[in-house]
Design an enzyme around this catalytic site. Structure first.
Site, PDB file in Angstrom:
ATOM      1  N   HIS A 193     -33.609  14.608 -41.291  1.00 50.20           N
ATOM      2  CA  HIS A 193     -33.296  13.353 -41.998  1.00 50.20           C
ATOM      3  C   HIS A 193     -34.544  12.540 -42.333  1.00 50.20           C
ATOM      4  CE1 HIS A 193     -33.316  11.400 -37.906  1.00 50.20           C
ATOM      5  NE2 HIS A 193     -33.770  10.384 -38.606  1.00 50.20           N
ATOM      6  N   ASP A 231     -29.970  18.864 -37.958  1.00 48.56           N
ATOM      7  CA  ASP A 231     -30.999  17.847 -38.200  1.00 48.56           C
ATOM      8  C   ASP A 231     -32.335  18.315 -37.612  1.00 48.56           C
ATOM      9  OD1 ASP A 231     -32.236  15.542 -38.983  1.00 48.56           O
ATOM     10  OD2 ASP A 231     -31.351  14.263 -37.426  1.00 48.56           O
ATOM     11  N   SER A 270     -37.389   8.715 -34.770  1.00 40.62           N
ATOM     12  CA  SER A 270     -36.757   9.920 -35.299  1.00 40.62           C
ATOM     13  C   SER A 270     -37.742  11.065 -35.447  1.00 40.62           C
ATOM     14  CB  SER A 270     -36.126   9.634 -36.666  1.00 40.62           C
ATOM     15  OG  SER A 270     -34.998   8.820 -36.550  1.00 40.62           O
ATOM     16  N   GLY A 271     -37.289  12.259 -35.111  1.00 40.83           N
ATOM     17  CA  GLY A 271     -38.126  13.440 -35.251  1.00 40.83           C
ATOM     18  C   GLY A 271     -39.041  13.696 -34.083  1.00 40.83           C
TER      19      GLY A 271
END
Length: 271
Positions: free
Chosen positions: A80, A125, A221-222
């Site tokens: 994402h 994801d 995120s990530g």
């Protein structure tokens, strides 16, 4: 709650630059601190080499997401992160504890997003990022260990999240890398009606506290969710993926389960 497991004598004798998942600074800080900056509820990880696999993904030189170094040329992150921009030329990667000044910078050669990822769904994801030039491993820039597909990360065990994400929901972001200790939560608990009501799939992993207070947040995120084995070698258990706001009761963080996608990672990177 004690500190995270420290390196044992076995790993102390190993050359840190040739073995994955070793840290220069051998004990993590305690997660409990009433005065330190809040990932949310965490502490500032100010020392170089604390989490040497942590990277910052920057779009037009602005931090957007975290990533994890898994070899000298490949990183893992979340699909994402690239939903609106998957052109490698728009991205750079930096390493080190501080966003500014960063310790090392690399350009991106390729971004491979999982073929089945479809926003706004949270499944698949995961993405791999290839650097245009490999990094030389040092005590402060180093790869994490990738788990085998069958590796088990026991529920209710400690794991650590790191990142430069917001210190509160929609709050300010730090310049210093933050770290926090969380507990791995089994999917049955996470799928309870009052938690995530059945939406947690086998490719997802929950971590945090049902009482809230400690969590990843926007900008994390990530990034990595890592857990040490009995030798003090750190393995990548999850990738920061999604959650209902940040650090809310009954809304722990949800991570991409790395073991579930281990064969996909190999198919794209050869690792």
């Amino acid at each position: 709650m004690g500190t995270i497991s420290t390196l044992r004598n076995y790993s102390c004798s190993l050359p840190i630059l040739t073995v994955c998942g070793l840290r220069q600074n051998r004990s993590a800080k305690s997660k409990s601190s009433s005065t330190s900056e809040r990932v949310v509820g965490g502490v500032a990880s100010a020392e170089l080499g604390d989490w040497p696999w942590q990277a910052s993904l920057r779009q037009n030189n602005i931090h957007r997401c975290g990533a994890t170094l898994i070899s000298n040329t490949w990183l893992l992150s979340a699909a994402h992160c690239f939903r609106k921009a998957n052109n490698p030329r728009l991205w750079t990667v930096t390493f080190g504890t501080l966003l500014r000044p960063s310790r090392m910078k690399r350009f991106v050669k390729a971004i491979i997003v999982h073929e089945k990822y479809r926003y706004p769904a949270h499944n698949y994801d995961i993405a791999v990022v290839k650097l245009s030039k490999g990094v030389d491993f040092t005590n402060i820039v180093h790869r994490v260990c990738l788990p085998d597909p069958s590796q088990i990360f026991p529920y209710n065990s400690d794991a650590v999240i790191t990142g430069w994400g917001a210190l509160s929901d929609d709050g300010p972001s730090p310049n210093v890398l933050q770290e926090a200790t969380v507990k791995l939560i089994d999917s049955n608990t996470c799928n309870r009606r009052e938690v995530y009501d059945g939406v947690i799939t086998p490719g997802m992993l929950c971590a945090g506290y049902l009482e809230g207070g400690i969590d990843a947040c926007q900008g994390d995120s990530g990034g990595p969710l890592v857990s040490p084995d009995s030798r003090g070698m750190w393995y990548l258990a999850g990738i920061v993926s999604w959650g209902d706001e940040c650090a809310k009761p009954n809304k722990p963080g949800v991570y991409t389960r790395v073991t579930y996608y281990r064969d996909w990672i190999t198919s794209k990177t050869g690792l």
